[in-house]
Every structure is written in structure tokens, then in C-alpha cells.
Design an enzyme around this catalytic site. Structure first.
Site, mmCIF file in Angstrom:
data_model
loop_
_atom_site.group_PDB
_atom_site.id
_atom_site.type_symbol
_atom_site.label_atom_id
_atom_site.label_comp_id
_atom_site.label_asym_id
_atom_site.label_seq_id
_atom_site.Cartn_x
_atom_site.Cartn_y
_atom_site.Cartn_z
ATOM 1 N N THR A 208 0.822 -1.207 0.000
ATOM 2 C CA THR A 208 0.000 0.000 0.000
ATOM 3 C C THR A 208 0.862 1.265 0.000
ATOM 4 O O THR A 208 2.019 1.227 0.433
ATOM 5 C CB THR A 208 -0.894 -0.014 1.262
ATOM 6 N N ASP A 209 0.260 2.377 -0.423
ATOM 7 C CA ASP A 209 0.975 3.660 -0.340
ATOM 8 C C ASP A 209 1.052 4.159 1.108
ATOM 9 O O ASP A 209 1.812 5.077 1.405
ATOM 10 C CB ASP A 209 0.301 4.721 -1.233
ATOM 11 N N GLU A 210 0.268 3.535 2.005
ATOM 12 C CA GLU A 210 0.216 4.029 3.388
ATOM 13 C C GLU A 210 1.531 3.830 4.127
ATOM 14 O O GLU A 210 1.770 4.460 5.158
ATOM 15 C CB GLU A 210 -0.955 3.387 4.148
ATOM 16 N N TYR B 278 -1.762 -0.716 11.055
ATOM 17 C CA TYR B 278 -1.897 -1.359 9.737
ATOM 18 C C TYR B 278 -0.704 -1.036 8.847
ATOM 19 O O TYR B 278 -0.028 -1.933 8.330
ATOM 20 C CB TYR B 278 -3.200 -0.905 9.051
ATOM 21 N N LYS C 137 2.314 -3.441 7.349
ATOM 22 C CA LYS C 137 2.574 -3.594 5.907
ATOM 23 C C LYS C 137 4.013 -3.183 5.587
ATOM 24 O O LYS C 137 4.693 -3.812 4.772
ATOM 25 C CB LYS C 137 1.588 -2.761 5.075
ATOM 26 N N PRO D 83 -7.825 8.340 15.299
ATOM 27 C CA PRO D 83 -6.532 8.736 15.890
ATOM 28 C C PRO D 83 -5.395 8.535 14.887
ATOM 29 O O PRO D 83 -5.368 7.535 14.169
ATOM 30 C CB PRO D 83 -6.363 7.780 17.081
HETATM 31 P P1 NAD Z 1 -9.454 -7.625 2.255
HETATM 32 O O1 NAD Z 1 -9.438 -7.388 3.729
HETATM 33 O O2 NAD Z 1 -10.698 -7.411 1.478
HETATM 34 O O3 NAD Z 1 -8.977 -9.122 1.942
HETATM 35 C C1 NAD Z 1 -7.945 -9.752 2.636
HETATM 36 C C2 NAD Z 1 -8.062 -11.251 2.357
HETATM 37 O O4 NAD Z 1 -6.978 -11.919 3.033
HETATM 38 C C3 NAD Z 1 -9.357 -11.866 2.899
HETATM 39 O O5 NAD Z 1 -9.900 -12.726 1.933
HETATM 40 C C4 NAD Z 1 -8.901 -12.632 4.133
HETATM 41 O O6 NAD Z 1 -9.710 -13.760 4.428
HETATM 42 C C5 NAD Z 1 -7.492 -13.043 3.735
HETATM 43 N N1 NAD Z 1 -6.613 -13.292 4.885
HETATM 44 C C6 NAD Z 1 -6.472 -12.534 5.998
HETATM 45 N N2 NAD Z 1 -5.570 -13.086 6.821
HETATM 46 C C7 NAD Z 1 -5.115 -14.212 6.202
HETATM 47 C C8 NAD Z 1 -4.161 -15.202 6.547
HETATM 48 N N3 NAD Z 1 -3.489 -15.150 7.702
HETATM 49 N N4 NAD Z 1 -3.923 -16.207 5.672
HETATM 50 C C9 NAD Z 1 -4.609 -16.282 4.501
HETATM 51 N N5 NAD Z 1 -5.539 -15.372 4.136
HETATM 52 C C10 NAD Z 1 -5.778 -14.359 4.972
HETATM 53 O O7 NAD Z 1 -8.271 -6.728 1.704
HETATM 54 P P2 NAD Z 1 -8.082 -6.048 0.276
HETATM 55 O O8 NAD Z 1 -8.624 -4.681 0.324
HETATM 56 O O9 NAD Z 1 -8.539 -6.991 -0.771
HETATM 57 O O10 NAD Z 1 -6.489 -5.921 0.250
HETATM 58 C C11 NAD Z 1 -5.676 -6.966 -0.289
HETATM 59 C C12 NAD Z 1 -4.226 -6.561 -0.185
HETATM 60 O O11 NAD Z 1 -4.011 -5.337 -0.882
HETATM 61 C C13 NAD Z 1 -3.758 -6.311 1.249
HETATM 62 O O12 NAD Z 1 -2.462 -6.809 1.386
HETATM 63 C C14 NAD Z 1 -3.767 -4.797 1.383
HETATM 64 O O13 NAD Z 1 -2.804 -4.354 2.316
HETATM 65 C C15 NAD Z 1 -3.401 -4.377 -0.025
HETATM 66 N N6 NAD Z 1 -3.902 -3.053 -0.453
HETATM 67 C C16 NAD Z 1 -5.207 -2.722 -0.274
HETATM 68 C C17 NAD Z 1 -5.669 -1.482 -0.716
HETATM 69 C C18 NAD Z 1 -7.129 -1.074 -0.565
HETATM 70 O O14 NAD Z 1 -7.471 0.076 -0.848
HETATM 71 N N7 NAD Z 1 -8.031 -1.966 -0.166
HETATM 72 C C19 NAD Z 1 -4.797 -0.587 -1.329
HETATM 73 C C20 NAD Z 1 -3.447 -0.968 -1.512
HETATM 74 C C21 NAD Z 1 -3.027 -2.207 -1.067
HETATM 75 P P1 TYD Z 2 -10.769 3.731 4.444
HETATM 76 O O1 TYD Z 2 -11.746 3.352 3.396
HETATM 77 O O2 TYD Z 2 -10.875 3.086 5.791
HETATM 78 O O3 TYD Z 2 -9.296 3.546 3.823
HETATM 79 P P2 TYD Z 2 -7.854 4.032 4.402
HETATM 80 O O4 TYD Z 2 -7.979 4.364 5.844
HETATM 81 O O5 TYD Z 2 -7.021 2.830 4.174
HETATM 82 O O6 TYD Z 2 -7.459 5.211 3.549
HETATM 83 O O7 TYD Z 2 -10.868 5.289 4.678
HETATM 84 C C1 TYD Z 2 -10.702 6.200 3.597
HETATM 85 C C2 TYD Z 2 -10.768 7.596 4.173
HETATM 86 O O8 TYD Z 2 -12.103 7.816 4.657
HETATM 87 C C3 TYD Z 2 -9.855 7.802 5.378
HETATM 88 O O9 TYD Z 2 -9.306 9.115 5.320
HETATM 89 C C4 TYD Z 2 -10.763 7.657 6.576
HETATM 90 C C5 TYD Z 2 -12.104 8.136 6.055
HETATM 91 N N1 TYD Z 2 -13.301 7.490 6.649
HETATM 92 C C6 TYD Z 2 -14.356 8.275 7.119
HETATM 93 O O10 TYD Z 2 -14.316 9.517 7.051
HETATM 94 N N2 TYD Z 2 -15.440 7.638 7.656
HETATM 95 C C7 TYD Z 2 -15.526 6.293 7.760
HETATM 96 O O11 TYD Z 2 -16.540 5.772 8.314
HETATM 97 C C8 TYD Z 2 -14.437 5.499 7.258
HETATM 98 C C9 TYD Z 2 -14.482 3.997 7.339
HETATM 99 C C10 TYD Z 2 -13.345 6.140 6.700
#
Ligand code: NAD
Ligand code: TYD
Length: 354
Positions: free
Chosen positions: A134-136, A160, A164, A291
Site C-alpha cells: 500500500t501507499d500508506e 496497519y 505492511k 486517531p
Molecule cells: P481484504 O481485507 O478485502 O482481503 C484480505 C483477504 O486476506 C481476505 O480474503 C482474508 O480472508 C485473507 N486473509 C487474511 N488473513 C489471512 C491469513 N493469515 N492467511 C490467509 N488469508 C488471509 O483486503 P483487500 O482490500 O482486498 O487488500 C488486499 C491486499 O491489498 C492487502 O495486502 C492490502 O494491504 C493491499 N492493499 C489494499 C488497498 C485497498 O485500498 N483496499 C490498497 C493498496 C493495497
Molecule cells: P478507508 O476506506 O478506511 O481507507 P484508508 O484508511 O485505508 O485510507 O478510509 C478512507 C478515508 O475515509 C480515510 O481518510 C478515513 C475516512 N473514513 C471516514 O471519514 N469515515 C468512515 O466511516 C471510514 C471507514 C473512513
């Protein structure tokens, strides 16, 4: 013979999109997923009868199981999506994030490395371990700061992003120390179909439709860059195919928005699609901030554009409309995920915010 991929976390939001695309490309997928609250086999319902998608419920931290899968299926690549992925949950329970994101990735790397070291050529040199991040990990930007590039120092602020960041460092170390052919991708916020409604965009759509308040943290001025999940998965496939071993690639959508802008856009789309006598935007409620809330993320993805020729197919404007329409058309999916465990989460995260 078709390529075989060991995909971890392939029943989650992004992983399932990647698995669906991989099957369209004709790749065989072994999908190792723990099926936590975020893992949903319904996301892969269209593959239920597909013999070339094998869903195995299990943990990336289970060395014996991972070892068995590698020997049984001999994948050409491992693509690691498995993670605990929600910042707010990491604030309430950081250790779950250390267990999967740090220790789980560490075990996965060790077992894959031991297996890979004994492969014969050419399988050994063509093998890839791609870690999805992630970019985070780069931390937070102030208003005029330049966007994150691949050389920006890591400075994670939430449990988180810290977990990562730790996993990214381990992946890098396995390349430097053992020569494991690794790749890392660092992407901005994803949106699209099948995202669990703990995240901002699906939460807003579902709350608005149910006439519930739409919680916006703080003043809603925090900025995120948004990328459609299909574009993210296409980028991962490209990095897997053409990325330089040992490198990391930033992926972004050129779509920076404040949270308030995102929420207001969703309300406008809903007003258009399902007109309500009271305005959806009236449901917006400013609540106690998260927070350590990172103010702004912005990503410089010129490296993947320049080196691999990637560019997103969706604009945020059309992608957001498509996403809202997907949620409107998929009541059964929504009802299924918004079950008991989800309601407990809503209570834990929002109960005290007022
Ligand atoms: P998600 O929470 O929807 O899915 C995570 C999946 O991993 C789930 O299916 C869960 O059951 C599985 N999982 C969790 N713990 C596990 C374990 N110990 N062993 C096997 N499987 C396990 O998450 P997502 O949004 O699909 O994100 C997927 C990946 O992409 C993550 O690594 C996340 O950090 C990264 N990512 C997400 C975003 C975003 O905006 N959602 C952006 C950039 C990177
Ligand atoms: P989120 O979807 O949780 O992704 P991330 O924290 O990984 O960026 O949140 C996106 C943005 O929205 C983040 O700045 C937090 C904000 N947010 C709210 O304002 N209200 C909410 O209920 C949630 C879940 C997120």
C-alpha cells in the site's frame, strides 16, 4: 501448459478481482485464504464449477500447509494479497495485524524460499514472489508536498501501515539475502465491486440507501488517491509479467479527492439513480476523527507508466458510478456481508464516536 499461480487472500476484495482476471487469462489459480470476516467465497461464485480455481481455506502462517501446496501444485508465481487490511481495526486490535501481515508474511517467505531454492532451471529463475502493498507505508503528506515515489522513505503511522511496512522490508530482505525473485507493488486506495462495507465508499453507499447517517471523520478534508480495483489488478499482472526483479512499483489513479468530495459524489449519484425526497447528502455526519489519521496520500506512478506502459482504464467519475450501480444491483451480496459479525464491528467502531 497454462501458468499456475498461488494467490493468497484471493477471496477478499482485491484478491478476488485478481483471481477472476487470472482465470480470464487462462491461468490456473490455487487460492489460499483464511476466510476471515473479509474473505468471502461469494466473491468467486462465478468460479464455483471451475476446476482450474482451487480454493483452500488456510493461513499463510501455516508452514506445513504452504509447503504442501507448493509441492502439490508447483506454482510459477506466488501473489500475496493476504492481510488484515482495515486501519480502524488495526487501531482496536494491532496484534492481529502483526500476526498475519508480519509473522504470516515472514513464514510464507521462508517456506517459499526453501522450496524455490531446490527448483531446477529454468523454473528457478522464472519464478516470482509478488507482494501486494500500500501507499500508506510512506506516511502522510502535507498539502504542498510532492507525491510518494518508490524512493520515499517509509514512515508508517498506523498499526496497519506499520505492519505492511514491516512485511515489505521482509520481502526486500529475502531478495537481498537469498536472491528470491521478489516484486513489490504499493497502491493507493482501491474502490469497486465487492469491497467490504467497513471501507469508506461501500459504507457510504450502503448507509445512504438504508437512510442511516454517513460518518465522515473529522472535517472530511483528508485526501486519498483512488484507483479502480480492476486497474490495480491489471497493474499487478503487468508487474508480475514484466517487472524488474527486486524492484517495487507504485500504482495510483491520478484521482486525489477529499473524503467529503467522495461522499458528496456518491450522494449525487444515488440521488440520480434512486431519487429520495430527502437529500442523501443530509445524512452526512461529521464524527470524532480517527486517531493518527494520515492527512493526505498522493502517489507518483510514473515508474510503472514509463517502464511497463501501464495506465488505468477507468476514470474516477465513471468508475464511481459503476461501483454505486454494482451495489444497487447486488442486494444479496450486501445482505450476506452485513450480517451479525458486521453489525458488531459497526457498534465497536462507531458506538463511541457520537
Ligand atoms: P481484504 O481485507 O478485502 O482481503 C484480505 C483477504 O486476506 C481476505 O480474503 C482474508 O480472508 C485473507 N486473509 C487474511 N488473513 C489471512 C491469513 N493469515 N492467511 C490467509 N488469508 C488471509 O483486503 P483487500 O482490500 O482486498 O487488500 C488486499 C491486499 O491489498 C492487502 O495486502 C492490502 O494491504 C493491499 N492493499 C489494499 C488497498 C485497498 O485500498 N483496499 C490498497 C493498496 C493495497
Ligand atoms: P478507508 O476506506 O478506511 O481507507 P484508508 O484508511 O485505508 O485510507 O478510509 C478512507 C478515508 O475515509 C480515510 O481518510 C478515513 C475516512 N473514513 C471516514 O471519514 N469515515 C468512515 O466511516 C471510514 C471507514 C473512513
Amino acid at each position: 501448459m497454462a501458468r499456475t499461480l498461488l494467490v493468497t487472500g484471493g477471496a477478499g476484495f482485491i484478491g478476488s478481482c485478481f483471481v477472476l482476471q487470472a482465470r480470464e487469462r487462462g491461468e490456473r489459480v490455487i487460492n489460499l485464504d483464511k476466510l476471515t470476516y473479509a474473505g468471502n467465497p461469494d466473491n468467486l461464485a462465478s468460479l464455483a464449477q471451475d476446476p482450474d480455481h482451487i480454493l483452500v481455506q488456510g493461513d499463510i502462517g501455516n508452514a506445513e500447509l504452504v509447503n504442501w501446496l507448493l509441492r502439490q501444485y508447483r506454482p510459477d508465481a506466488v501473489v500475496n494479497f493476504a492481510a488484515e487490511s482495515h486501519v480502524d481495526r488495526s487501531i482496536l486490535d494491532p496484534e492481529a495485524f502483526v500476526r498475519t501481515n508480519v509473522l504470516g508474511t515472514s513464514t510464507l517467505l521462508r517456506v517459499v524460499k526453501n522450496w524455490w531454492q531446490n527448483l531446477d532451471e529454468p523454473a528457478k529463475s522464472s519464478f516470482r514472489f509478488l507482494h501486494v502493498s500500500t501507499d500508506e507505508v510512506y506516511g502522510a503528506l502535507k498539502p504542498g508536498d510532492p507525491a510518494f515515489c518508490e524512493t520515499t522513505p517509509y514512515s508508517p503511522n498506523s498499526p496497519y501501515s506499520a505492519s505492511k511496512a514491516a512485511s515489505d522490508h521482509l520481502v526486500r530482505a529475502f531478495h537481498e539475502t537469498y536472491g528470491l525473485p521478489t516484486l513489490i507493488t504499493n497502491c493507493s486506495n482501491n474502490y469497486g465491486p465487492r469491497q467490504f462495507p467497513e471501507k469508506l465508499i461501500p459504507l457510504t453507499i450502503i448507509n445512504a440507501r438504508n437512510n442511516r447517517s454517513i460518518p465522515v471523520y473529522g472535517t472530511g478534508s483528508n485526501i486519498r488517491d483512488w484507483l479502480h480495483v480492476e486497474d490495480h489488478c491489471a497493474a499487478i499482472a503487468l508487474v508480475l509479467e514484466k517487472g524488474r526483479v527486486g524492484e517495487s512499483y507504485n500504482i495510483g489513479g491520478h484521482s486525489a479527492r477529499t473524503n467529503l468530495e467522495v461522499v458528496q459524489s456518491i450522494c449525487e449519484i444515488l440521488q440520480q439513480e434512486e431519487p429520495s425526497p430527502t437529500m442523501y447528502a443530509d445524512l452526512i455526519l461529521f464524527v470524532t476523527d480517527r486517531p493518527g489519521h494520515d492527512f493526505r496520500y498522493a502517489i507518483d506512478c510514473s515508474k510503472i507508466e514509463r517502464e511497463l506502459g501501464w495506465k488505468p482504464a477507468h476514470t474516477f467519475a465513471t468508475g464511481l458510478v459503476d461501483t454505486v450501480l454494482w451495489y444497487l444491483a447486488n442486494d444479496a451480496w450486501v445482505e450476506n456481508v452485513c450480517s451479525g459479525a458486521y453489525l458488531d464491528w459497526v457498534d465497536r467502531n462507531y458506538g463511541h464516536r457520537g
